[in-house]
Write a protein that holds these residues in place. Structure first.
Motif, short mmCIF file in Angstrom:
data_model
loop_
_atom_site.label_atom_id
_atom_site.label_comp_id
_atom_site.label_asym_id
_atom_site.label_seq_id
_atom_site.Cartn_x
_atom_site.Cartn_y
_atom_site.Cartn_z
N ARG A 1 55.13 11.92 -30.01
CA ARG A 1 56.54 11.54 -29.96
C ARG A 1 57.35 12.36 -30.97
NH1 ARG A 1 57.88 8.37 -34.26
NH2 ARG A 1 56.15 7.38 -35.37
N ARG A 2 58.63 12.47 -30.69
CA ARG A 2 59.56 13.16 -31.58
C ARG A 2 59.72 12.34 -32.85
NH1 ARG A 2 62.80 16.03 -27.76
NH2 ARG A 2 64.35 16.52 -29.34
N ILE A 3 60.00 13.02 -33.95
CA ILE A 3 60.02 12.31 -35.24
C ILE A 3 61.16 12.84 -36.12
CG2 ILE A 3 58.28 13.83 -36.30
CD1 ILE A 3 57.13 11.19 -37.62
N GLY A 4 61.53 12.04 -37.12
CA GLY A 4 62.58 12.43 -38.06
C GLY A 4 63.84 11.59 -37.84
N HIS A 5 64.43 11.15 -38.93
CA HIS A 5 65.63 10.29 -38.78
C HIS A 5 66.67 10.57 -39.86
CE1 HIS A 5 62.54 7.96 -41.09
NE2 HIS A 5 63.55 7.92 -41.94
N GLU A 6 66.55 11.72 -40.52
CA GLU A 6 67.56 12.10 -41.53
C GLU A 6 68.02 13.51 -41.20
OE1 GLU A 6 65.55 10.71 -45.59
OE2 GLU A 6 64.15 10.92 -43.93
N PHE A 7 69.31 13.68 -40.93
CA PHE A 7 69.79 15.03 -40.63
C PHE A 7 71.29 15.14 -40.85
CE2 PHE A 7 71.67 14.14 -36.40
CZ PHE A 7 71.03 12.96 -36.05
N ILE A 8 71.70 16.38 -41.06
CA ILE A 8 73.12 16.71 -41.16
C ILE A 8 73.36 17.91 -40.24
CG2 ILE A 8 73.44 15.86 -43.51
CD1 ILE A 8 73.08 18.71 -44.55
N GLY A 9 74.60 18.08 -39.80
CA GLY A 9 74.86 19.21 -38.92
C GLY A 9 76.26 19.19 -38.36
N THR A 10 76.46 20.00 -37.32
CA THR A 10 77.79 20.20 -36.76
C THR A 10 77.89 19.63 -35.35
OG1 THR A 10 77.93 22.24 -38.03
CG2 THR A 10 79.51 21.97 -36.23
N VAL A 11 78.97 18.90 -35.10
CA VAL A 11 79.20 18.34 -33.77
C VAL A 11 79.53 19.49 -32.80
CG1 VAL A 11 80.69 16.86 -32.38
CG2 VAL A 11 80.02 16.14 -34.69
N THR A 12 78.76 19.57 -31.69
CA THR A 12 79.00 20.65 -30.71
C THR A 12 79.53 20.12 -29.38
OG1 THR A 12 76.71 20.55 -29.97
CG2 THR A 12 77.23 22.15 -31.71
N ALA A 13 79.38 18.84 -29.15
CA ALA A 13 79.90 18.25 -27.90
C ALA A 13 80.11 16.76 -28.10
CB ALA A 13 78.91 18.49 -26.76
N LEU A 14 81.10 16.22 -27.38
CA LEU A 14 81.43 14.80 -27.54
C LEU A 14 81.66 14.14 -26.20
CD1 LEU A 14 83.99 15.00 -30.50
CD2 LEU A 14 81.76 13.88 -30.56
N GLY A 15 81.19 12.91 -26.04
CA GLY A 15 81.51 12.11 -24.88
C GLY A 15 82.98 11.75 -24.88
N SER A 16 83.48 11.40 -23.72
CA SER A 16 84.93 11.21 -23.56
C SER A 16 85.47 10.02 -24.36
CB SER A 16 85.26 11.02 -22.08
OG SER A 16 84.58 9.86 -21.59
N LYS A 17 84.62 9.08 -24.72
CA LYS A 17 85.13 7.89 -25.43
C LYS A 17 84.98 7.97 -26.95
CE LYS A 17 84.99 4.38 -21.83
NZ LYS A 17 84.19 3.28 -21.27
N VAL A 18 84.48 9.07 -27.45
CA VAL A 18 84.33 9.18 -28.91
C VAL A 18 85.71 9.45 -29.51
CG1 VAL A 18 83.23 10.42 -30.81
CG2 VAL A 18 81.98 10.04 -28.67
N ALA A 19 86.09 8.60 -30.48
CA ALA A 19 87.47 8.64 -30.97
C ALA A 19 87.61 9.19 -32.39
CB ALA A 19 88.06 7.24 -30.92
#
Lengths: 352, 352
Positions: B55-73
């Motif tokens: 399974r995929r692992i890791g739960h701490e990260f920082i980064g840049t938003v590259t795409a957003l759903g239409s309801k993200v405000a």
């Protein structure tokens, strides 16, 4: 003088005992005006705690100072005083931290003081009080309280301060929803303490009409008769889909603690004052995953006495209503029976 | 894209995985700039928690938003964001109570969201973030943080907020004495949090010179190497005959909890954030008799992010110092090894 002894399970006797005298220069002698039976006195009464030999019993009393050791500075003969259930010196680090129950020089009512000298129990005509300055709280302007005031002053010795301790442990504050597990005198005082601290939604858990009625008089907005998981379902329903912010556990059994934990919302607070009996330990995984904070233990009622006394004298709270029965000292065996069979919420033993 | 998977005990692999795409209108896609390995990742790594399938692992990260759903405000493409270790919607009752870890719509990094849709782990090149508004915190005025700032921002994802949670649970405040049990990244951040909250006497428990040095840099006034009952004796000696007002338990083992309880004064407070492992339960009789309050659990770092971020950006705290090692994503297996063998306090995986 006459005083109460426990000889074994369900064997309470009032007997002739030596009159107490001053043994150290920090002692006071108090002529007892009223005393009472504590829920915790029922543990040895029921044989759950052993009584290897007869011993004096009782740790809640009010009365008049009749003699003082030479070093007592804050009291005078004739003062009417409240004795907290736990004796304390008032000057050691725990006392200065407001945790008088952990006093390093604590004497045990009905046991011994730190010098090994015997200390009277509270259910008798008079008591030698070690650490008088750190322990006794004089009631200003009162020398002979009437029965109603006596009841409230006596409640400050233990049950009201203990209910207040539970409410503080549960972080009760204006706007927070409250559940109280336990409808004994402490639980009922927990309701009153929650009301006094500003809670507007208070759910009492009770299956007894008289206790539920007093809970409502003390400020409960709802009474729930369900237990365990069903109680939590009912609380969630009453609170619009969420569990309680603050829960007071005022019994001490594993069942009561389980019920209290079930009723606490994630991030909520549980205040516990029931003496633990039959509990293996708090389920840390539940506390961790629900972020429930837990605070409580034996209440340092001495720390709370000044502010609660002020409210009693101002008529703002009337915790004495938990005393639904009054008897004389010679009726102590009957008082224990009434408490044990839950025929009485709390019995006041009136002396003199 | 490349991402980290755990296949079983001590079997960490970086593999090709599908690029994440928006699956709901409240999602964001974050291109990861840095991620890290958590102490809790070591439980499955060491085989203490099972890994039935890769399974995929890791739960701490920082980064840049590259795409957003239409309801993200609250976010826009290009925002540099911190992702707290726990995903949360921000609007359910627990989220509104500041207990985002109990979010009713929480998605699991490396697991699934509430719709059963897969969610990426944090140790990879990109992550689909459900509940983007309630989860991600944009860093104002920052688009490409340097390595030093990156470390501190990444620390806000988990360890700094968790240390702060422990300090709050332990009621750290100016004038209170503090003991921190655990010299991992969380314990060290607990020291920093205690200092930030005004404690002037902070005793760190460590047997490692590098960790002890960082504890001192973060504000520890004393370092104790003793364990168990001996640690409590040492604490009492350092504090002039009393135990600590506030104790932070940042490990999670029964031994650490026992040591923490031994170091807490009567009426003191214990904050615990170590994920409980091998603990039967908290000894309620000790809590009762010592009046020790206990608060903690999984930290809602999302709740603390705004205020801690402000202090990081103002240069008031530098929690990033816990990252003593920097590696690339392909070195993830080595990063786990370094953490497991305690050769590194905490490893940052730098991407791109």
């Amino acid at each position: 003088m006459r005083a109460t002894l426990i000889h074994g399970p369900r064997d309470i006797r009032v007997e002739d005992c030596p009159d107490p005298v001053l043994l150290t220069d920090t002692d006071a002698i108090v002529k007892v005006a009223a005393a009472c039976v504590c829920g915790s006195d029922l543990w040895p009464y029921r044989g759950i705690n052993p009584t290897p030999e007869p011993r004096r019993i009782g740790h809640e009393f009010i009365g008049t100072v009749t003699a003082l050791g030479s070093k007592v500075a804050t009291l005078k003969v004739g003062d009417f005083v409240v004795a907290p259930w736990a004796n304390s010196c008032g000057t050691c680090p725990p006392c200065r931290n407001g945790v008088q129950v952990a006093c390093e020089h604590r004497a045990a009512w009905g046991g011994n003081d730190e010098n090994g000298l015997p200390v009277d129990g509270g259910q008798g005509e008079a008591v030698r009080v070690p650490n008088a300055d750190g322990t006794l709280v004089p009631v200003p302007g009162v020398s002979e309280p009437d029965e109603s005031l006596s009841k409230s002053l006596l409640a400050l010795s233990d049950v009201m301060g203990t209910g207040h301790h539970a409410a503080l442990g549960a972080r009760v504050a204006p706007g927070r929803s409250v559940v109280v597990v336990g409808d004994g005198a402490v639980g009922l005082c927990g309701v009153l303490a929650a009301k006094r601290l500003g809670a507007t939604r208070i759910i009492a858990m009770s299956r007894h009409a008289d206790r539920a009625a007093l809970a409502r008089e003390f400020g409960a907005t709802d009474v729930v008769s369900e237990r365990g998981a069903e109680a939590a379902v009912k609380v969630r329903e009453l609170l619009g889909g969420v569990l309680a912010d603050s829960v007071l556990e005022c019994v001490g059994t594993a069942e009561a603690m389980d019920q209290a934990l079930r009723c606490t919302r994630p991030g909520g607070s549980l205040g516990f004052v029931g003496v633990p009996h039959g509990q293996d330990g708090l389920p840390i995984s539940v506390l961790f995953s629900k972020n429930i904070s837990v605070a409580g233990g034996a209440a340092s009622t001495r720390a709370y006495l000044p502010e609660l006394l002020e409210d009693v004298l101002a008529g703002l709270i009337n915790p004495g209503l938990v005393f639904d029965t009054v008897m004389g000292l010679e009726q102590a065996p009957e008082a224990y029976r009434a408490m044990d069979e839950r025929n009485s919420i709390k019995v006041m033993l009136k002396l003199g």
